[in-house]
Scaffold this motif. Structure first.
Motif, PDB file in Angstrom:
ATOM      1  N   ILE A 496       0.857  -1.191   0.000  1.00  0.00           N
ATOM      2  CA  ILE A 496       0.000   0.000   0.000  1.00  0.00           C
ATOM      3  C   ILE A 496       0.889   1.236   0.000  1.00  0.00           C
ATOM      4  O   ILE A 496       2.082   1.164   0.322  1.00  0.00           O
ATOM      5  N   ARG A 532     -10.307  -6.597  -2.153  1.00  0.00           N
ATOM      6  CA  ARG A 532     -10.239  -5.255  -1.585  1.00  0.00           C
ATOM      7  C   ARG A 532      -9.676  -5.311  -0.157  1.00  0.00           C
ATOM      8  O   ARG A 532     -10.023  -6.211   0.627  1.00  0.00           O
ATOM      9  N   HIS A 534      -9.734  -3.552   3.373  1.00  0.00           N
ATOM     10  CA  HIS A 534     -10.607  -2.673   4.137  1.00  0.00           C
ATOM     11  C   HIS A 534      -9.882  -2.214   5.410  1.00  0.00           C
ATOM     12  O   HIS A 534      -9.464  -3.044   6.231  1.00  0.00           O
ATOM     13  N   LEU A 579      -3.461   8.747  -2.797  1.00  0.00           N
ATOM     14  CA  LEU A 579      -4.379   7.662  -3.197  1.00  0.00           C
ATOM     15  C   LEU A 579      -4.810   7.831  -4.650  1.00  0.00           C
ATOM     16  O   LEU A 579      -4.891   6.863  -5.411  1.00  0.00           O
ATOM     17  N   TYR A 583      -4.187   4.925  -7.257  1.00  0.00           N
ATOM     18  CA  TYR A 583      -5.358   4.106  -7.600  1.00  0.00           C
ATOM     19  C   TYR A 583      -6.323   4.778  -8.572  1.00  0.00           C
ATOM     20  O   TYR A 583      -7.305   4.155  -8.982  1.00  0.00           O
ATOM     21  N   ASP A 586     -10.260   4.329  -8.231  1.00  0.00           N
ATOM     22  CA  ASP A 586     -10.629   2.987  -7.782  1.00  0.00           C
ATOM     23  C   ASP A 586     -10.323   2.801  -6.289  1.00  0.00           C
ATOM     24  O   ASP A 586      -9.589   1.899  -5.899  1.00  0.00           O
ATOM     25  N   TYR A 587     -10.858   3.677  -5.458  1.00  0.00           N
ATOM     26  CA  TYR A 587     -10.721   3.526  -4.012  1.00  0.00           C
ATOM     27  C   TYR A 587     -11.896   4.243  -3.352  1.00  0.00           C
ATOM     28  O   TYR A 587     -12.615   5.025  -4.000  1.00  0.00           O
ATOM     29  N   THR A 588     -12.105   3.948  -2.063  1.00  0.00           N
ATOM     30  CA  THR A 588     -13.212   4.559  -1.319  1.00  0.00           C
ATOM     31  C   THR A 588     -12.676   5.142  -0.017  1.00  0.00           C
ATOM     32  O   THR A 588     -11.983   4.446   0.745  1.00  0.00           O
ATOM     33  N   LEU A 603     -11.589   3.230   4.800  1.00  0.00           N
ATOM     34  CA  LEU A 603     -10.739   3.326   3.611  1.00  0.00           C
ATOM     35  C   LEU A 603     -10.698   1.944   2.936  1.00  0.00           C
ATOM     36  O   LEU A 603     -10.305   0.958   3.564  1.00  0.00           O
ATOM     37  N   ILE A 604     -11.117   1.888   1.678  1.00  0.00           N
ATOM     38  CA  ILE A 604     -11.155   0.623   0.932  1.00  0.00           C
ATOM     39  C   ILE A 604     -10.250   0.765  -0.291  1.00  0.00           C
ATOM     40  O   ILE A 604     -10.447   1.682  -1.110  1.00  0.00           O
ATOM     41  N   LEU A 605      -9.264  -0.125  -0.390  1.00  0.00           N
ATOM     42  CA  LEU A 605      -8.281  -0.045  -1.465  1.00  0.00           C
ATOM     43  C   LEU A 605      -8.254  -1.351  -2.253  1.00  0.00           C
ATOM     44  O   LEU A 605      -8.403  -2.438  -1.676  1.00  0.00           O
ATOM     45  N   PRO A 606      -8.039  -1.275  -3.567  1.00  0.00           N
ATOM     46  CA  PRO A 606      -7.827  -2.506  -4.334  1.00  0.00           C
ATOM     47  C   PRO A 606      -6.431  -3.062  -4.072  1.00  0.00           C
ATOM     48  O   PRO A 606      -5.511  -2.322  -3.745  1.00  0.00           O
TER      49      PRO A 606
END
Length: 618
Positions: A496, A532, A534, A579, A583, A586-588, A603-606
């Motif tokens: 990450i 993903r 989380h 981020l 990404y 493509d992230y939240t 925080l949600i990452l691929p």
């Protein structure tokens, strides 16, 4: 590939010319093809509608004719005189000599038989009526046709039509009697359509007492057909439910049981309609209808070639238009392409002189189109290259300065680490455990945050960083701060961006827990769900208003400053930018907060595919 290469190697002028010619041909072909199909569809629709009108008229006439014959035959079956005639036996009253029959006996018989003659005289389409006695009494016939001698009843019984009529037990059945078929009439000289039915004894036991046939010359049916059938090579056929021919006119396209007549299944499946099919090697427009009150189908076939003749002119016109367009467009396209490519030729000539060392080369296009913009860009590029060449020595000096700065940047962290190590060991010797722990955590925090200049790190190293950070803060806040970190093992070796959790933890501490008099707890969670990662940072501090969350998400620095979120806002903004860099979209990143109840950051990452991280040791 060779054709593509040849086209791409052409000059722009000839590319434009070839493209224009190709476009003209394609457009003309598409318009011609569309016009042809549209015209064909329109003509087929019009011809089909016209043919259906013909079929409707035929349907009406033949339906009336068949009903009339059925009604007449039923009337005769019920007639007392006919019933009396059919119940006589050979050798009884009414035998061939009829000498023993009284006037009262013979009158109703003669009266009924005379009535039959009147029916034939009044119905011009009925050519003959035949009545057979089951008891062997001589049959009766009334005919307007030559060769009206009836066949022996024993021969009639062997005919397929008699057997079918017997199976129907009195209901009428229709059939076709071609010339030469003497199963009923010994010398049949003209094709006939015949209605057959068994006659029953309506006065006694409904037993079978006779057999009746009423014939219609096929010419009476054919007279209803259009007179142009033969001339246009069209055909009409009437068939029964078993596919047997009842009547036929014009071209003979229909053959019972032929394997290439696939349209028959659709004809029997629907009441009426039309379709296009290949029959006997010829494409046909086939209209069909069901004749009312019968199980007959009437089929009208028209060769497609008859309709195509009318629209062949569209093909010729398409070819003429293509040739005319190619002929007249050549000089126009040539002039336009030459005009468009002239500035490009000037640009190429200038570029060639520039390659030879003329760095003062310029082109001045007076128009603002794409080629003019290209020329302006070329002039700017040439000027920039000249400036770059002039400043080459200055750039070399700055490169050397950058190398020295980079070397210094490598020295300073080592100096800091070594100094912290020295303080750590001194604290250890003096037995000050708390100071040694703080120095150790601070040293690790610096190492992990610098990450040797790399932008990516392992989840395990990010976890270690926030553990040391929270340990230092725990020493500072003592009982006012509690924390809990739980990150699952399955994500520890995933990669990450570095320092993406610490800013949110710092935000929770400074603007959530610190403002709460009794302190609070910070929880950090991390897990893998599908593809993903989380993360969740949760605190039970004073929380944030909805407006503050909006400002953080929108990076509204003016609002953040008014809310005393200066450092936290900048840190979150920095995290968001990093981020975005790693990404894209493509992230939240989501803030959930309620005043006086706490804040949760999700925080949600691929998972970064193909990313590896090499662990380095000191």
């Amino acid at each position: 590939m060779n054709i593509k290469r040849m086209y791409l190697d052409l000059s722009i002028k000839y590319k434009i010319l070839l493209f224009a010619y190709t476009l003209i041909v394609l457009v003309s072909l598409i318009l011609g093809f569309y016009s042809y199909l549209a015209s064909e569809k329109y003509i087929i629709s019009k011809v089909s509608s016209s043919n259906m009108e013909v079929l409707k008229q035929l349907n009406s006439s033949i339906s009336f004719l068949s009903k009339d014959v059925n009604d007449i035959s039923l009337y005769l079956c019920l007639d007392p005189g006919v019933q009396t005639f059919l119940t006589q036996k050979s050798g009884e009253k009414g035998s061939a000599s009829m000498k023993d029959i009284t006037e009262n006996d013979i009158y109703p018989i003669n009266n009924s038989l005379k009535f039959i003659m009147n029916i034939i005289a009044s119905k011009g389409y009925i050519s003959s009526i035949m009545i057979y006695n089951e008891n062997g009494f001589p049959p009766y016939t009334a005919s307007t046709d030559r060769g009206g001698i009836l066949s022996d009843f024993s021969k009639v019984r062997e005919s397929p039509m008699y057997k079918e009529a017997k199976a129907l037990e009195g209901s009428p059945i229709w059939g076709y009697l071609p010339v030469g078929d003497n199963s009923i009439i010994q010398n049949n000289v003209s094709p006939k359509i015949v209605m057959y039915r068994i006659v029953k004894n309506f006065d006694y036991d409904l037993g079978e007492i006779g057999f009746m046939a009423m014939a219609i010359n096929e010419s009476s049916i054919q007279s209803l057909y259009p007179s142009t059938l033969k001339a246009n090579k069209e055909g009409i056929v009437i068939i029964d439910s078993k596919g047997k021919v009842i009547s036929q006119g014009g071209q003979n396209f229909y053959t019972p049981g032929a394997s290439d007549q696939k349209y028959i299944s659709e004809v029997f499946a629907n009441r009426q309609g039309y379709l296009i099919d290949r029959v006997s090697g010829v494409d046909m427009l086939i209209n069909y209808d069901s004749i009312d009150r019968t199980d007959w189908k009437i089929i009208y076939m028209v060769p497609m070639v008859n309709m195509v003749k009318e629209i062949n002119s569209i093909k010729v016109m398409t070819v003429v238009i293509i040739l005319a367009c190619l002929l007249f467009s050549f000089p126009l396209t040539l002039v336009i392409s030459s005009y468009l490519t002239a500035p490009i030729k000037l640009l190429l000539a200038s570029m060639k002189r520039f390659q030879e060392g003329n760095f003062n080369e310029r082109v001045n296009f007076k128009y603002g189109d794409e080629i003019g913009m290209l020329g302006a860009g070329y002039d700017s590029m040439v000027a920039n290259i000249k400036d770059l060449i002039d400043k080459a020595y200055v750039l070399q000096i700055k490169e050397r300065e950058a190398e020295l700065n980079a070397l210094q940047a490598q020295i300073n962290p080592h100096f800091l680490y070594n100094t912290l190590d020295t303080i750590f060991w001194k604290a250890q010797r003096h037995g000050d455990k708390e100071i040694s722990e703080m120095v150790f955590s601070l040293s690790k925090l610096f190492r992990l945050s610098l990450n040797r200049g790399k932008g990516l790190t392992l989840v395990s190293r990010e976890k270690e960083l926030i553990e040391h950070y929270l340990l230092l803060q725990k020493i500072r806040y003592k009982d006012n701060l509690n924390y809990d970190i739980f990150i699952t093992d399955d994500i520890l070796n995933l990669v990450i961006p570095k320092l993406i959790l610490q800013p949110f933890i710092e935000n929770s501490l400074r603007h959530g827990i610190e403002r709460k008099e009794e302190g609070g707890t910070i929880k950090v969670r991390g897990s893998l769900k599908g593809e993903r990662i989380h993360f969740m940072v949760e605190d039970d501090g004073v929380g944030m208003s909805h407006e503050t969350i909006q400002c953080l998400m929108e990076k509204r620095e003016d609002k953040i400053m008014n809310e005393s979120y200066v450092s936290g806002g900048y840190a979150i903004k920095n995290v968001g930018e990093r981020l975005k860099l790693n990404y894209g979209n493509d992230y939240t990143l989501k803030f959930i907060s309620e005043v006086e109840k706490g804040t949760t950051v999700e925080l949600i990452l691929p998972v970064l595919k193909g990313e590896t991280f090499k662990e380095e040791t000191r």
